[in-house]
Each structure stands twice: as structure tokens, then as C-alpha cells.
Design an enzyme around this catalytic site. Structure first.
Site, PDB file in Angstrom:
ATOM      1  N   GLY A  65       0.816  -1.211   0.000  1.00 35.01           N
ATOM      2  CA  GLY A  65       0.000   0.000   0.000  1.00 35.01           C
ATOM      3  C   GLY A  65       0.851   1.262   0.000  1.00 35.01           C
ATOM      4  O   GLY A  65       1.717   1.414   0.853  1.00 35.01           O
ATOM      5  N   CYS A 117      -8.083  -0.949   4.627  1.00 27.60           N
ATOM      6  CA  CYS A 117      -7.021  -1.319   5.547  1.00 27.60           C
ATOM      7  C   CYS A 117      -7.441  -1.010   6.975  1.00 27.60           C
ATOM      8  O   CYS A 117      -7.700   0.141   7.305  1.00 27.60           O
ATOM      9  CB  CYS A 117      -5.741  -0.583   5.224  1.00 27.60           C
ATOM     10  N   GLY A 151      -5.138 -15.591   5.475  1.00 30.38           N
ATOM     11  CA  GLY A 151      -4.627 -16.959   5.400  1.00 30.38           C
ATOM     12  C   GLY A 151      -5.724 -17.995   5.225  1.00 30.38           C
ATOM     13  O   GLY A 151      -6.922 -17.689   5.259  1.00 30.38           O
TER      14      GLY A 151
HETATM   15  C1  LIG Z   1       1.429  -8.621   6.086  1.00 34.39           C
HETATM   16  C2  LIG Z   1       0.262  -8.167   5.247  1.00 34.39           C
HETATM   17  C3  LIG Z   1       0.233  -6.859   4.757  1.00 34.39           C
HETATM   18  C4  LIG Z   1      -0.846  -6.411   3.997  1.00 34.39           C
HETATM   19  N1  LIG Z   1      -0.822  -5.137   3.498  1.00 34.39           N
HETATM   20  C5  LIG Z   1      -1.841  -4.711   2.695  1.00 34.39           C
HETATM   21  C6  LIG Z   1      -1.803  -3.407   2.093  1.00 34.39           C
HETATM   22  O1  LIG Z   1      -0.835  -2.640   2.253  1.00 34.39           O
HETATM   23  N2  LIG Z   1      -2.854  -3.030   1.318  1.00 34.39           N
HETATM   24  C7  LIG Z   1      -3.919  -3.866   1.075  1.00 34.39           C
HETATM   25  O2  LIG Z   1      -4.829  -3.482   0.349  1.00 34.39           O
HETATM   26  N3  LIG Z   1      -3.965  -5.101   1.622  1.00 34.39           N
HETATM   27  C8  LIG Z   1      -2.956  -5.545   2.419  1.00 34.39           C
HETATM   28  N4  LIG Z   1      -2.999  -6.822   2.951  1.00 34.39           N
HETATM   29  C9  LIG Z   1      -4.160  -7.695   2.668  1.00 34.39           C
HETATM   30  C10 LIG Z   1      -3.872  -8.678   1.521  1.00 34.39           C
HETATM   31  O3  LIG Z   1      -3.564  -7.996   0.319  1.00 34.39           O
HETATM   32  C11 LIG Z   1      -5.091  -9.618   1.292  1.00 34.39           C
HETATM   33  O4  LIG Z   1      -6.211  -8.828   0.993  1.00 34.39           O
HETATM   34  C12 LIG Z   1      -5.412 -10.469   2.501  1.00 34.39           C
HETATM   35  O5  LIG Z   1      -4.227 -10.851   3.172  1.00 34.39           O
HETATM   36  C13 LIG Z   1      -6.235 -11.725   2.168  1.00 34.39           C
HETATM   37  O6  LIG Z   1      -5.538 -12.612   1.320  1.00 34.39           O
HETATM   38  P1  LIG Z   1      -4.667 -13.880   1.854  1.00 34.39           P
HETATM   39  O7  LIG Z   1      -5.525 -14.647   2.789  1.00 34.39           O
HETATM   40  O8  LIG Z   1      -4.265 -14.612   0.613  1.00 34.39           O
HETATM   41  O9  LIG Z   1      -3.490 -13.287   2.566  1.00 34.39           O
HETATM   42  C14 LIG Z   1      -1.929  -7.289   3.723  1.00 34.39           C
HETATM   43  C15 LIG Z   1      -1.899  -8.600   4.221  1.00 34.39           C
HETATM   44  C16 LIG Z   1      -0.818  -9.062   4.961  1.00 34.39           C
HETATM   45  C17 LIG Z   1      -0.814 -10.471   5.475  1.00 34.39           C
END
Ligand SMILES: Cc1cc2nc3c(=O)[nH]c(=O)nc-3n(C[C@H](O)[C@H](O)[C@H](O)COP(=O)(O)O)c2cc1C
Ligand SMILES: Cc1cc2nc3c(=O)[nH]c(=O)nc-3n(C[C@H](O)[C@H](O)[C@H](O)COP(=O)(O)OP(=O)(O)OC[C@H]3O[C@@H](n4cnc5c(N)ncnc54)[C@H](O)[C@@H]3O)c2cc1C
Ligand code: FES
Lengths: 303, 258
Positions: A46, A128, A216
Site C-alpha cells: 500500500g 485497511c 490466510g
Molecule cells: C502482512 C500483510 C500486509 C498487507 N498489506 C496490505 C496493504 O498494504 N494493502 C492492502 O490493500 N492489503 C494488504 N494486505 C491484505 C492482503 O492484500 C489480502 O487482501 C489479505 O491478506 C487476504 O488474502 P490472503 O488470505 O491470501 O493473505 C496485507 C496482508 C498481509 C498479510
């Protein structure tokens, strides 16, 4: 070899697997493990107008099948991204999606204006849950979703706009429609679900920020349900994510109606998760005699 | 750094609650002392890997070892691994400790599980012209078992325990300062709990000692490779962050906020 090629808002992806924002930085580190040009695309950490240091640590905790993070939008600022990181990502020949956030409507307009024409797509992070004064407020109510979308859209002439929805809301369908009314070209979901973990011995939260975003494998059923609801509610393309760890997981989102998927937390469990998912999609389609992944999109059978 | 599947070839309790696990890699790696591995605990419910200092790496057999203390669910699961079990990991990670040519006299200061990254320094410079004096602090006598390997590789070994149940009552840092005039180190490497590192930092400042000093830090991690910005600490000026996994885990003691 099945056809994984995917077109979203006129942008061409070699395959529908995109690195999720915040889990992949600006791609350089994962590129030390494998050549990231195999990916469909990357959504950057982001970005904000100014550099940010983010939250205090610990910034991460674990639950069963899930993690929680509270990084708090640490990033070098949009100018440094354009100067130092964008050329590298460009050199990889993958779709570059800039994930952007702001504290005010003007911030969103300005960062979108700055990136217009420089990246392939912009993903508006209105969800966020980590930054106290920004983010969250825009993503909760349909009215503010529509407003921030139209402000961002109005600031751009060239780059297609993705609005990334928060799951911490009353109605995903209503917020998806609000983004569509505001002029979004595409919707992505889900961002993290707000959660909390307590250290029983210390009677303290594990995260310095107290609460954090849950992501996750464990959130996948929620994410699939929300993707399904969003796909039914709007005509614009949808990018699904949340808990994807293998090709079959990705296919759930595609069958629910998504054009593409993003993969986040799985990159922490296995740094090769995404190349494996891409190879797995190809294998699955070949094994099932499906020539083109687009043929699966929205093919959910109910009743 | 590589994503690898490794095979457990040993996992033994060497002191109460402290295990040494050894695993075979499918290929050779370039390993420098002080680097770490981000190791899965081999269960789908725990999505995060656990970071551990690499104790040694044997090129001939592609075998690496880690010493870990059972703390929570992940290390508990790890302690149940048997020979032949497979785990996944990213290895090797981080910058590690580097000794310059002119740095001959080396002080190693370790507290608790912080002694393990220091063991790899002794291993790497085993047959060199470097001279090591080691200062180890443990909670009590039952943990002391882990220092045996320091004994035969260093010029002098000082062990202290919090309760005086082994060696002197005191800390690794108090032992180090007591021996400082004798040791006159060219460089100091330290790893241990934050209070220990703080005592070292303030002790050096109070005594006006400017010997180069490097510390290995711990922070909770996500990706382990520098992408997610989960594992940061502040630079000493407070104006920027560094990533423990990628920019560290070894930092010059004045460079970071401890
Ligand atoms: C460490 C971390 C940092 C993240 N930072 C952002 C971010 O900066 N902007 C955003 O839109 N989503 C952010 N997310 C959310 C992810 O892009 C995603 O929407 C969310 O983790 C669900 O997908 P997943 O289960 O595959 O991780 C972040 C997730 C994690 C784990
Ligand atoms: C670079 C580095 C090197 C390390 N080397 C060693 C070593 O050689 N031997 C050893 O015994 N321990 C070492 N540690 C600490 C070790 O990583 C933790 O004790 C371990 O992760 C605890 O896991 P758990 O599942 O038992 O605990 P839980 O509390 O159940 O773990 C929950 C989460 O918190 C994280 N976590 C908990 N404590 C720590 C900690 N102190 N540091 C980082 N993450 C933590 C875990 O990795 C996991 O993601 C090192 C840490 C770092 C950062
Ligand atoms: S753990 Fe991801 S940057 Fe260090």
C-alpha cells in the site's frame, strides 16, 4: 497447455494469479527466490503520498490456520516507489497494480493523479483496518465507498481503477454496487478481517496495535462467499482473494465468478506458492479437458 | 536463499526443553555464520515459519543444524519430529556475522538461546588465526549443557547463571566487562534477550569503549525474506526502519534502537 490468459479492463494478464498487496513488497525479494515474471501480476505494498513508518512491533501473530498483521502501511512514499521500484517491476513484464491509500479524499485524488498512466491498474485500499485515522472510514458505508471511488476515478484519465472492498461491513453486495456507481472499473476482495489474539500468561494482546487483520487459509470460506456475493451484485470484473493456497482454492473463486485471484499469506508459508498455483491451474484444466480458464468463470451450479 | 524441502536426520533434547535438530538439504547452499533459516513446523494449522539461527552447515553432507528452545505450539511440534520427516524452509537468510581480516581477538557474548548464533561463528572460524573469548549467561544450571561446544573452540570461556547455580552468579555482560582489560577484543559479537543487549550498550557507553560491536536481533516474522515489513526495528535516529530478516539480523549496536 490450457489457456490461462486473462483480460481485465483491457489489461492483459498472462495468467490470473496476482501477488496480493503487502505480502510481496515490490517484488524484488521474491525475485531472488524465483523469476517473478511467471506471475500474472503484482499488487504493490500500500502506497501513500508521504513515506510512512507504520505500527510498532510485534506486527504479526498467528491463529489456527490464519495469521494476523498490523503493519500499518509502512511504505517509502509514492515518489520513491516511482523512482526506485517501478522500473524494476516494469522490467518483469507483468501487470503492475499500485495499491494506494490515503487519509483524506484529497490524498486519494492526488496519489491516483500521480500514478495515472504510470502503472497498469490502481487498486484503492479503502479497507485497511490498521491505520487509525485513514483507510477504514472510507470502506465501511456505501455512501463513502461511492464517494472515494468517484474522487479517485475523477483524478485519472488512463489507468483502470480497482476498488478493494473491506469484509468488515454490513453488506458486501451494497458496497460493491456503491463502488460500481462511483465509477470503479473492477472490484477486488477481500481485505483482512479485523481480529485479535491475547497472550494469556501476560494478559496482553500479542500485536502492539492490539487488533490486526486476519488472513490466510482459514478465511477462505468467508472470502469465497463474499466474492460470490460481489460477483452477483455487479457487472464489472471481480478479483477474488483470501486464503488461497493451491490451484483448487483459486478455482473456487473463479467458479464463483472472479476473473482473477490474488495470493497473499500463502507466500509466507511457501515462497513458491504462486508459481505452484499457476502450474496447478494448468494441470487441473488439462486433466479436466478445459481449454481455457475463462470457460470456468461463474459456472457455479446451484440447486 | 532457496525454498527447500529438508529431511530430518536427528532431533534430540540436549538440555531440558532445548533440542538440537539436524536436517539434510537436497542441494548445497552458501552459508555464513549468524545467518538463519525460516523453518516450517510441519503442520497446516501453523502458517508461519519459525526463524532459527543456523548452528552449523556441513558442506560434505549438506546437513545443517539448529538448536531451539520449546516455547510455544510451533517449537513443541518441531520437538516431535522424527528422523525421515520432511520440513520445508527458506535457507539461508539474513546478513550474518562478518569478521574483518584485522579483527583477530573476538568477544562472543550470548544469553539464553542467543548463544546459538554465536556457535556458528566458532564453527566457521575454527581453523583460523582468530582468537575467541566467550561469555555465556543462562537462567540456571540446567541450561548450561549447551555451552560444551564453546569450551574446546575458544581461548577462554566464562559462564554465569542468574541464580549462581553454575559458574558465577551474574550475567554474560557482567562477565564480559570483568574480563575486558584482559581480553582487549578487536570486535564484539552479541546475541541474547533485549535487557542483555541494553546492558551491553549502556555498559560500553559508560566505559567509553568504542570497540566495534555487532548484535543479532530477534523479531516476529512473516515472509522472512524482506518483503512484508513485519519484522522491523527502528534505526537509532528513529527516522527509518530496518528489516531484521533482510537488513539483519546482525546490526552494529549503535545503528538500531534496542
Ligand atoms: C502482512 C500483510 C500486509 C498487507 N498489506 C496490505 C496493504 O498494504 N494493502 C492492502 O490493500 N492489503 C494488504 N494486505 C491484505 C492482503 O492484500 C489480502 O487482501 C489479505 O491478506 C487476504 O488474502 P490472503 O488470505 O491470501 O493473505 C496485507 C496482508 C498481509 C498479510
Ligand atoms: C533471527 C532469529 C533467530 C532465532 N534463533 C533462535 C535459535 O537459534 N534458537 C531458539 O530457540 N530460538 C531462536 N529464535 C526465536 C524463535 O524463533 C522463537 O522462539 C520461535 O519462533 C517460537 O515459536 P513457537 O511456535 O514455539 O512460539 P509461539 O509463541 O507459539 O509462536 C507464535 C509466533 O510468534 C513467533 N515468535 C515467538 N517468539 C518469537 C521470538 N522470540 N522471535 C521471533 N519470533 C517469535 C513465532 O515464530 C510464531 O510466528 C530466533 C528468532 C529470530 C528472529
Ligand atoms: S519477515 Fe517479512 S520483511 Fe522481515
Amino acid at each position: 497447455m490450457a489457456n490461462l490468459h486473462t483480460q481485465i479492463c483491457g489489461v492483459s494478464f498472462s495468467n490470473p494469479v496476482i501477488a496480493a498487496s503487502g505480502t510481496f513488497g515490490f517484488g524484488r525479494e521474491f525475485n531472488e527466490v524465483y523469476d517473478i515474471s511467471v506471475l500474472g501480476g503484482i499488487s504493490t505494498k500500500g502506497l501513500t503520498l508521504e513515506a510512512r513508518l507504520g505500527n510498532p512491533t510485534p506486527r504479526i501473530a498467528e491463529g489456527h490456520g490464519v495469521i494476523l498483521n498490523a503493519v500499518g502501511l509502512q511504505n517509502p512514499g509514492v515518489e520513491k516507489f516511482i523512482a526506485d521500484d517501478l522500473p524494476f517491476l516494469r522490467s518483469k513484464g507483468i501487470v503492475v497494480i499500485a495499491n494506494v491509500a490515503g487519509k483524506t479524499l484529497e490524498d486519494y485524488a492526488e496519489i491516483c493523479r500521480r500514478l495515472d498512466g504510470l502503472v497498469d491498474m490502481i487498486e484503492l485500499n479503502i479497507s485497511c483496518p490498521n491505520v487509525k485515522c485513514g483507510g477504514m472510514a472510507f470502506g465501511i458505508y456505501p455512501e463513502s465507498v461511492e464517494q472515494v471511488t468517484s474522487v479517485a476515478k475523477g483524478a485519472m484519465a488512463r489507468t483502470p481503477l480497482i476498488v478493494k472492498l473491506s469484509p468488515n461491513v454490513a453488506s458486501i453486495a451494497e458496497n460493491a454496487q456503491a463502488a460500481e456507481r462511483g465509477g470503479a472499473d473492477c472490484i477486488s476482495l477481500i481485505n483482512t478481517i479485523t481480529g485479535m489474539v491475547i497472550d494469556v500468561e501476560k494478559r496482553k494482546p500479542i500485536l502492539a496495535n492490539v487488533t490486526g487483520g486476519v488472513s490466510g487459509a482459514g478465511i477462505k470460506p468467508i472470502a469465497v462467499r463474499m466474492t460470490y456475493e460481489a460477483c452477483k451484485a455487479v457487472k464489472i470484473p471481480v478479483i477474488g482473494m483470501g486464503g488461497i493456497t493451491c490451484a483448487e482454492d483459486a478455482l473456487e473463486f473463479i467458479i464463483a465468478g472472479a476473473h482473477a485471484v490474488q495470493v497473499g499469506t500463502a507466500n509466507f508459508t511457501d515462497t513458491l506458492a504462486m508459481p505452484k498455483i499457476i502450474a496447478g491451474l494448468n494441470d487441473w484444466l488439462d486433466a479436466h479437458g478445459v481449454a481455457d480458464i475463462a470457460m470456468l468463470r461463474g459456472t457455479l451450479k446451484i440447486g | 536463499m532457496r525454498e527447500l524441502i529438508v529431511k530430518v536426520v536427528g532431533n534430540e533434547e540436549i538440555a531440558p526443553g532445548i533440542y538440537e535438530i539436524e536436517f539434510r538439504l537436497p542441494e548445497d547452499i552458501n552459508f555464513r555464520c549468524g545467518q538463519f533459516v525460516n523453518l516450517s513446523v510441519g503442520d497446516g494449522g501453523h502458517l508461519l515459519r519459525r526463524p532459527f539461527a543456523i548452528l552449523f552447515y556441513d558442506r560434505a553432507t549438506h546437513t545443517a543444524g539448529v538448536c531451539y528452545q520449546v516455547k510455544g505450539a510451533g517449537t513443541k511440534l518441531l520437538s516431535e519430529k522424527k528422523d525421515g520427516d520432511e520440513l520445508t524452509c527458506v535457507i539461508p537468510l539474513g546478513n550474518g556475522f562478518v569478521l574483518r581480516e584485522e579483527e583477530k581477538r573476538v568477544a562472543l557474548i550470548g544469553g539464553g538461546v542467543g548463544v546459538f548464533p554465536l556457535l556458528s561463528v566458532l564453527g566457521q572460524y575454527h581453523d583460523s588465526d582468530k582468537h575467541f573469548r566467550c561469555y555465556m549467561g543462562f537462567r540456571n544450571a540446567s541450561y548450561v549443557n549447551t555451552f560444551g561446544q564453546f569450551d574446546h573452540r575458544s581461548d577462554a570461556l566464562f559462564v554465569a547463571t542468574d541464580d549462581g547455580s553454575f559458574g558465577r552468579k551474574g550475567t554474560a555482560v557482567s562477565e564480559f566487562f570483568a574480563d575486558f582489560e584482559q581480553a582487549k577484543p578487536d570486535v564484539i559479537f552479541a546475541c541474547g534477550p533485549i535487557p542483555m543487549l541494553r546492558a551491553l550498550k549502556s555498559g560500553l557507553a559508560e566505559r567509553n569503549i568504542h570497540t566495534p560491536c555487532y548484535v543479532s536481533l530477534e523479531e516476529r516474522m512473516g515472509c522472512g525474506i524482506g518483503a512484508c515489513l513485519v519484522c522491523v526495528c527502528h534505526k537509532a535516529n528513529g527516522q527509518a526502519n530496518v528489516r531484521v530478516c533482510k537488513d539483519g539480523p546482525v546490526f552494529e549496536i549503535g545503528e538500531v534502537e534496542i
